[in-house]
Design an enzyme around this catalytic site. Sequence first.
Site, PDB file in Angstrom:
ATOM      1  N   HIS A 178       0.809  -1.221   0.000  1.00 35.52           N
ATOM      2  CA  HIS A 178       0.000   0.000   0.000  1.00 35.52           C
ATOM      3  C   HIS A 178       0.844   1.273   0.000  1.00 35.52           C
ATOM      4  O   HIS A 178       0.350   2.339  -0.315  1.00 35.52           O
ATOM      5  CB  HIS A 178      -1.023  -0.011   1.144  1.00 35.52           C
ATOM      6  CG  HIS A 178      -0.436   0.257   2.499  1.00 35.52           C
ATOM      7  ND1 HIS A 178       0.168  -0.705   3.252  1.00 35.52           N
ATOM      8  CD2 HIS A 178      -0.361   1.397   3.235  1.00 35.52           C
ATOM      9  CE1 HIS A 178       0.591  -0.177   4.387  1.00 35.52           C
ATOM     10  NE2 HIS A 178       0.282   1.103   4.403  1.00 35.52           N
ATOM     11  N   LYS A 182       0.420   5.448  -1.943  1.00 40.51           N
ATOM     12  CA  LYS A 182       0.292   6.685  -1.154  1.00 40.51           C
ATOM     13  C   LYS A 182       0.573   7.868  -2.070  1.00 40.51           C
ATOM     14  O   LYS A 182       1.457   7.791  -2.943  1.00 40.51           O
ATOM     15  CB  LYS A 182       1.286   6.673   0.018  1.00 40.51           C
ATOM     16  CG  LYS A 182       0.867   5.724   1.132  1.00 40.51           C
ATOM     17  CD  LYS A 182       1.779   5.841   2.321  1.00 40.51           C
ATOM     18  CE  LYS A 182       1.413   4.812   3.372  1.00 40.51           C
ATOM     19  NZ  LYS A 182       0.828   5.367   4.572  1.00 40.51           N
ATOM     20  N   HIS A 240       7.778  -2.184   2.109  1.00 40.65           N
ATOM     21  CA  HIS A 240       7.654  -0.729   2.009  1.00 40.65           C
ATOM     22  C   HIS A 240       9.001  -0.034   1.787  1.00 40.65           C
ATOM     23  O   HIS A 240       9.149   0.802   0.897  1.00 40.65           O
ATOM     24  CB  HIS A 240       7.031  -0.154   3.289  1.00 40.65           C
ATOM     25  CG  HIS A 240       5.728  -0.803   3.680  1.00 40.65           C
ATOM     26  ND1 HIS A 240       4.820  -1.243   2.755  1.00 40.65           N
ATOM     27  CD2 HIS A 240       5.175  -1.063   4.898  1.00 40.65           C
ATOM     28  CE1 HIS A 240       3.768  -1.751   3.393  1.00 40.65           C
ATOM     29  NE2 HIS A 240       3.970  -1.662   4.680  1.00 40.65           N
TER      30      HIS A 240
END
Length: 466
Positions: A178, A182, A240
């Site tokens: 995710h 962003k 990430h």
Amino acid sequence: MHTPTIIIFGFTGDLARRKLIPALYYLIADKKIHNPLIVGAAQEDTTVEIVLERAKPFISDVNELIWQQLVASVVYQKTNVTIARDFFDLQRFVHSLEKKKKMTGNRLVYIAMAAHFFSQITEYLSESGLCKQKALDDKTWHRIVYEKPFGHDLKSAQVINECIARSFDESQIYRMDHYLTKELVSNITLVRFANCVFQPLWNNRYIDQIQIVLDETIGIEGRGGYYDHYGALRDMVQNHMLQLLALIAMEAPEKLTEDSVRDARCKVLEQISFVDGMLGQYEGYQKEAHVAVDSKTETFALLALKIDNPRWLGVPFYLKTGKYLQKNEVAIHIKFKKTGTFVTHHNSLQSNWLTFTISPEATFSLRLNVKKPGEQNTLLPVDMAFCHSCMFGIRPSQAYEMLIQEVLNGQQTSAVRSDEIEASWRLIDFIKSKKLPLYCSYKRGSEGPNEIAQYEHKWGITWSPK
Ligand code: BG6
């Protein structure tokens, strides 16, 4: 506007409650999806109302009308993902609802469950016909989203990838991170390649070091059972942080789309090597529920990496992440070398810094030296800043809304390809094999283990000035 069927495995879980259900609410509110069929699947004996009520606190300013639209769109089917028959039942259930609602049969399947279920679910999706390989016809599609972390190490990720490849086409597969959806992260590539001023500077001639920081004030939030098997390296760095690094360090992709970007990211991921590192664990971690009393799992990691290519030769990349730290900061700081002009020896001369702040506030800023007013030769560092909300005012779409939209649009740029996943696990496996020193126990609300200072000194880190 889309009218899809969205099937969520793990519907009663933490991710669905905190992120997916709120994202669906906002997509309905923003008219990005219309009259969807949302099928929740999980093992719990429960009802739509109960599950949705649990998600309500994660939505701000609930509008009752939109809420009712969401409630009317959701159905729940008790499903045990380890039982093949449950998938056949689910397929019949979904098919009959689609028929009744005269839907196209476009399906987005979201697997919001732990990675050890991925292979089994993939097989049953295929066997039951809940997901068919490739497009059924030109207009209908079936797409599968795998939530991170994708596997536990290289071997387990390869097993899942092989299982997927046996039943589905890569164009249907979305291994999601995710962070890539962003707002400010999706801006990095554009800022880098759409601005002539940065292009000539983006290399070891002008860049001194790059810091990627994912500091959190929160702890493991009741996820001890999961976290204790993963730790910071697998939970945050493998996905990430390495993806952020790839976006900052990749070569210019041929185009800003799908496989061009994924090729560029993958290439640089394969060129990263480990230099040094240290780990930490916060005080009281071993007393958390579902955590082993003698756990050696890290809740903090500080790494020095390098990239083996001519552009980045000699430039250190420092990665820092941890739970229960003093402040929330997700940012990339790029420190430039000092200028080689007559002011080089000037006492007040500071490095230029380019900072992308992803949260708490989406901003980026460039720190420059200017003359201090009223003084002849004194320099003063000032920031030129772009603040997303100050300029656009609107609530930027949150990562999971963007993520679902990208899948609905068949956009794979933010989805991580199988080779990228494997390259990042290869690096993490290597780092794990190094058995880095683990410093227990740093205080909650601190900056991490005290020993950080030694490493800062040893490596020459100078954190970005605030
Ligand atoms: C998740 C991790 O992927 O990302 C969590 O599992 C972490 O441990 C979270 O807290 C951070 O995401 P965000 O979007 O809140 O910065």
